[in-house]
Design a protein around this motif. Sequence first.
Motif, short mmCIF file in Angstrom:
data_model
loop_
_atom_site.label_atom_id
_atom_site.label_comp_id
_atom_site.label_asym_id
_atom_site.label_seq_id
_atom_site.Cartn_x
_atom_site.Cartn_y
_atom_site.Cartn_z
N LYS A 164 0.83 -1.21 0.00
CA LYS A 164 0.00 0.00 0.00
C LYS A 164 0.86 1.26 0.00
CE LYS A 164 -3.52 2.53 -0.08
NZ LYS A 164 -4.16 2.70 -1.39
N ASP A 165 2.01 1.20 0.65
CA ASP A 165 2.91 2.37 0.73
C ASP A 165 3.74 2.57 -0.54
OD1 ASP A 165 2.03 3.01 3.25
OD2 ASP A 165 3.65 1.97 4.29
N ASN A 166 3.77 1.58 -1.41
CA ASN A 166 4.58 1.65 -2.62
C ASN A 166 3.98 2.71 -3.56
OD1 ASN A 166 5.84 1.26 -5.10
ND2 ASN A 166 5.72 -0.96 -5.04
N PRO A 167 4.73 3.77 -3.89
CA PRO A 167 4.17 4.83 -4.75
C PRO A 167 3.80 4.36 -6.14
CG PRO A 167 6.55 5.13 -4.42
CD PRO A 167 6.12 4.06 -3.47
N ARG A 168 4.34 3.21 -6.57
CA ARG A 168 3.98 2.67 -7.89
C ARG A 168 2.58 2.05 -7.89
NH1 ARG A 168 6.63 -1.55 -10.92
NH2 ARG A 168 5.08 -0.83 -12.41
N ILE A 169 2.10 1.67 -6.72
CA ILE A 169 0.81 0.96 -6.64
C ILE A 169 -0.32 1.97 -6.58
CG2 ILE A 169 -0.62 -0.60 -5.25
CD1 ILE A 169 1.65 -2.02 -6.70
N THR A 170 -1.23 1.87 -7.54
CA THR A 170 -2.37 2.79 -7.59
C THR A 170 -3.72 2.08 -7.45
OG1 THR A 170 -2.43 2.60 -10.01
CG2 THR A 170 -1.11 4.38 -9.07
N ILE A 171 -3.72 0.74 -7.50
CA ILE A 171 -4.97 -0.01 -7.39
C ILE A 171 -5.32 -0.20 -5.91
CG2 ILE A 171 -4.66 -1.21 -9.59
CD1 ILE A 171 -3.64 -3.63 -8.00
N PRO A 172 -6.59 -0.47 -5.60
CA PRO A 172 -6.97 -0.74 -4.21
C PRO A 172 -6.28 -2.01 -3.68
CG PRO A 172 -8.91 -0.23 -5.53
CD PRO A 172 -7.78 -0.40 -6.48
N ILE A 173 -5.86 -1.94 -2.43
CA ILE A 173 -5.22 -3.08 -1.76
C ILE A 173 -6.08 -3.44 -0.55
CG2 ILE A 173 -3.17 -3.93 -0.57
CD1 ILE A 173 -2.75 -3.36 -3.58
N PHE A 174 -6.53 -4.69 -0.53
CA PHE A 174 -7.38 -5.18 0.55
C PHE A 174 -6.62 -6.21 1.38
CE2 PHE A 174 -10.41 -4.38 -3.04
CZ PHE A 174 -10.93 -3.19 -2.54
N GLY A 175 -6.69 -6.08 2.69
CA GLY A 175 -6.04 -7.03 3.59
C GLY A 175 -7.00 -8.12 4.03
N ASN A 176 -6.43 -9.31 4.28
CA ASN A 176 -7.24 -10.47 4.67
C ASN A 176 -6.45 -11.31 5.66
OD1 ASN A 176 -7.84 -13.64 3.26
ND2 ASN A 176 -9.35 -12.58 4.47
N GLY A 177 -7.15 -11.80 6.67
CA GLY A 177 -6.52 -12.70 7.63
C GLY A 177 -6.68 -12.25 9.06
N ASP A 178 -7.42 -13.03 9.85
CA ASP A 178 -7.54 -12.86 11.30
C ASP A 178 -8.43 -11.72 11.76
OD1 ASP A 178 -5.81 -14.97 11.45
OD2 ASP A 178 -4.14 -13.87 12.33
N VAL A 179 -9.08 -11.00 10.87
CA VAL A 179 -9.99 -9.94 11.33
C VAL A 179 -11.29 -10.60 11.78
CG1 VAL A 179 -11.34 -7.92 10.68
CG2 VAL A 179 -8.99 -8.17 9.88
N ASP A 180 -11.53 -10.58 13.08
CA ASP A 180 -12.69 -11.27 13.64
C ASP A 180 -13.48 -10.40 14.62
OD1 ASP A 180 -10.90 -11.19 15.72
OD2 ASP A 180 -10.68 -13.36 15.92
N SER A 181 -13.20 -9.10 14.62
CA SER A 181 -13.93 -8.21 15.55
C SER A 181 -13.87 -6.79 15.00
CB SER A 181 -13.29 -8.23 16.93
OG SER A 181 -12.01 -7.61 16.91
N PRO A 182 -14.83 -5.95 15.39
CA PRO A 182 -14.78 -4.53 14.97
C PRO A 182 -13.51 -3.84 15.43
CG PRO A 182 -16.96 -5.09 15.80
CD PRO A 182 -16.08 -6.26 16.11
N GLU A 183 -13.06 -4.16 16.65
CA GLU A 183 -11.86 -3.52 17.18
C GLU A 183 -10.64 -3.84 16.33
OE1 GLU A 183 -14.78 -3.93 20.51
OE2 GLU A 183 -14.04 -5.26 18.94
N LYS A 184 -10.51 -5.09 15.94
CA LYS A 184 -9.35 -5.48 15.13
C LYS A 184 -9.44 -4.86 13.74
CE LYS A 184 -7.40 -9.46 15.84
NZ LYS A 184 -7.08 -10.92 15.85
N ALA A 185 -10.63 -4.77 13.19
CA ALA A 185 -10.80 -4.16 11.87
C ALA A 185 -10.33 -2.71 11.88
CB ALA A 185 -12.26 -4.25 11.43
N LEU A 186 -10.73 -1.95 12.89
CA LEU A 186 -10.32 -0.55 12.96
C LEU A 186 -8.82 -0.43 13.22
CD1 LEU A 186 -11.06 2.42 12.93
CD2 LEU A 186 -11.61 2.26 15.38
N GLU A 187 -8.30 -1.29 14.09
CA GLU A 187 -6.86 -1.28 14.36
C GLU A 187 -6.06 -1.53 13.08
OE1 GLU A 187 -3.40 -4.04 16.41
OE2 GLU A 187 -5.50 -4.44 16.89
N TYR A 188 -6.46 -2.55 12.31
CA TYR A 188 -5.74 -2.89 11.09
C TYR A 188 -5.90 -1.80 10.03
CZ TYR A 188 -4.54 -7.63 12.64
OH TYR A 188 -4.00 -8.70 13.31
#
Length: 329
Positions: free
Chosen positions: A192-216
């Motif tokens: 996501k931090d790579n300036p060459r990347i312009t497409i949306p980047i979605f993360g996956n893995g271990d998100v099982d609560s609202p708190e963790k979603a906001l933290e990530y």
Amino acid sequence: MIKIGKIELGDFPLLLAPMEDVSDPPFRAVCKENGADLMYTEFVSSEGLIRDAAKSVQKLDIFEYERPVGIQLFGSDVETMGACSEIASRVNPDLIDINYGCPVKQVACRGAGAALLQDIPKMVRMTEAVVKSTHLPVTVKTRLGWDESTKNVQEVAERLQDIGIQALSVHGRTRVQMYKGEADWTLIAKIKDNPRITIPIFGNGDVDSPEKALEYKNRFGVDGIMIGRATIGNPWIFNEIKHFVKTGQRLAPPTLAERVAVCRRHLEFSIRWKGPIAGVFEMRRHYTNYFKGLENFKPFRMRLVEGMSFEELDQILNEVVQEFSEVLC
């Protein structure tokens, strides 16, 4: 506003991960009703689709109420994947997704799914074939790499973006890890931090609560989150996360009556899609998850599993509300 092609997904979209034997149209329906922004079919075998295998063809079923929805394809042959992308595009999904992340042996050992992480040039050729064979946006789901020594997802992101994919979802584990250990999102953040990347980047893995979603979201800067296992028996997690991200407050957990109502809706969609016999049968795997945590629920679960009609199951679900609401009060 996050967009895949012309598909508008909101400021921080939540995606339902493609899960074999889980994310069928009935499950997608209740996830959509409970806040999912984008969903994917179960992964469709390119070999099965090219042979017109009934199971693969049925996975192409999509419905207007679940849009936007993508069809996910997997396979090991470049030409076959291109041809199957053309076939899948005819049923008019909103996008085509390529599975380069499935770790299970029967997929990876046949040179498909996460196995392509061992052959990036072939992955590039396959992706290019799919992109050229469809008018729809093409996205990819993958992992960090094959193992700890080959975490090549940053290279993968650049090379696949260069040939035309319009979004990338990354599961924060290697293929060797399967689903063990903690997902590592640090490489996802680097993409996501790579300036060459312009497409949306979605993360996956271990998100099982609202708190963790906001933290990530805050910690790794992803454009959105894809959620898989945490949605099973818990489709309202999407609305819970949205509410928490917006307000910082947790929604009250669903009442037993609300859990039963969603389970009933799931059953109705299942019967509508598969018919009164197969629809009832397909639903049996879900009852344990919808009512996890209820003590002494086993007799009711057995009755639900043995039930043969909507009317019978509806009556049992009504009894569940009556029996356990008193216990939970």
